[in-house]
Design an enzyme around this catalytic site. Sequence first.
Site, PDB file in Angstrom:
ATOM      1  N   SER A 220     -28.190   3.719  14.586  1.00 17.94           N
ATOM      2  CA  SER A 220     -29.175   4.460  15.366  1.00 17.94           C
ATOM      3  C   SER A 220     -29.586   3.599  16.561  1.00 17.94           C
ATOM      4  O   SER A 220     -30.149   2.512  16.393  1.00 17.94           O
ATOM      5  CB  SER A 220     -30.394   4.800  14.501  1.00 17.94           C
ATOM      6  OG  SER A 220     -31.186   5.770  15.114  1.00 17.94           O
ATOM      7  N   ALA A 221     -29.266   4.081  17.753  1.00 14.75           N
ATOM      8  CA  ALA A 221     -29.587   3.363  18.985  1.00 14.75           C
ATOM      9  C   ALA A 221     -30.788   4.008  19.659  1.00 14.75           C
ATOM     10  O   ALA A 221     -30.949   5.228  19.627  1.00 14.75           O
ATOM     11  CB  ALA A 221     -28.396   3.368  19.936  1.00 14.75           C
TER      12      ALA A 221
ATOM     13  N   ALA B 228     -32.713   8.540  21.795  1.00  8.15           N
ATOM     14  CA  ALA B 228     -32.044   7.905  20.666  1.00  8.15           C
ATOM     15  C   ALA B 228     -30.781   8.676  20.322  1.00  8.15           C
ATOM     16  O   ALA B 228     -30.637   9.849  20.672  1.00  8.15           O
ATOM     17  CB  ALA B 228     -32.973   7.851  19.460  1.00  8.15           C
ATOM     18  N   ASP B 229     -29.889   7.992  19.621  1.00  9.68           N
ATOM     19  CA  ASP B 229     -28.709   8.652  19.084  1.00  9.68           C
ATOM     20  C   ASP B 229     -28.387   8.009  17.744  1.00  9.68           C
ATOM     21  O   ASP B 229     -28.508   6.796  17.584  1.00  9.68           O
ATOM     22  CB  ASP B 229     -27.505   8.534  20.024  1.00  9.68           C
ATOM     23  CG  ASP B 229     -26.375   9.424  19.557  1.00  9.68           C
ATOM     24  OD1 ASP B 229     -26.565  10.662  19.555  1.00  9.68           O
ATOM     25  OD2 ASP B 229     -25.328   8.899  19.157  1.00  9.68           O
ATOM     26  N   THR B 230     -27.991   8.841  16.783  1.00 10.01           N
ATOM     27  CA  THR B 230     -27.708   8.376  15.425  1.00 10.01           C
ATOM     28  C   THR B 230     -26.356   8.910  14.988  1.00 10.01           C
ATOM     29  O   THR B 230     -26.051  10.080  15.198  1.00 10.01           O
ATOM     30  CB  THR B 230     -28.811   8.862  14.461  1.00 10.01           C
ATOM     31  OG1 THR B 230     -30.059   8.347  14.908  1.00 10.01           O
ATOM     32  CG2 THR B 230     -28.548   8.393  13.041  1.00 10.01           C
TER      33      THR B 230
END
Length: 191
Positions: free
Chosen positions: A106-107, A70-72
């Site tokens: 957020s992905a 994830a990335d935010t």
Amino acid sequence: MSPQIILASASPRRSELLKQIGVRHRVVSVDIDEAPLPHEAPDAYVARVAAEKSEACRLVDRSGLPILAADTSVILDGRILGKPEDLQHAIEMLSRLSGRTHQVFSAVSLRGDRHWQALSVSEVRFRPLSHQEIVAYWQTGEPCDKAGAYAIQGLASTFIESMAGSFSGVMGLPLFETAQLLAQQGITILP
């Protein structure tokens, strides 16, 4: 019990969120360049970074387990606010967020027999913050490694006037979207 997935993140928050919903996992941290590309849109940026994390992990982990990454990012006025470099940078970021509404993108990326992705977008409104509050907050150590220089689940919760969207997404792993992706891979949260 054996892990169901690999979490491609050293973030203790993401690990705790997976534990909260009962997903057994093993952590494999990966190091990638997280710098935004020139003119990259915030949604494309978080999706790309999450996908690159899961791919980097796939290249080093040979367990065959699905890999979740994830990335935010905190977005204000269409610009990505990264992690603060120092006190001055945190003061600049939190002063800009003060009394305003920003977005948190957020992905999530899941690699199993296929690659799936999801995006969560939340809106967070901060109350006005004083310079003294910002400095005192920095001195707690909490904002040092957080996007936008704050942690919604910590002391910064007192800054938040309102929020629309995913609390867990603002923390770094949107659980609704994560559960949907895991279900695509045959991992259900509830029987």
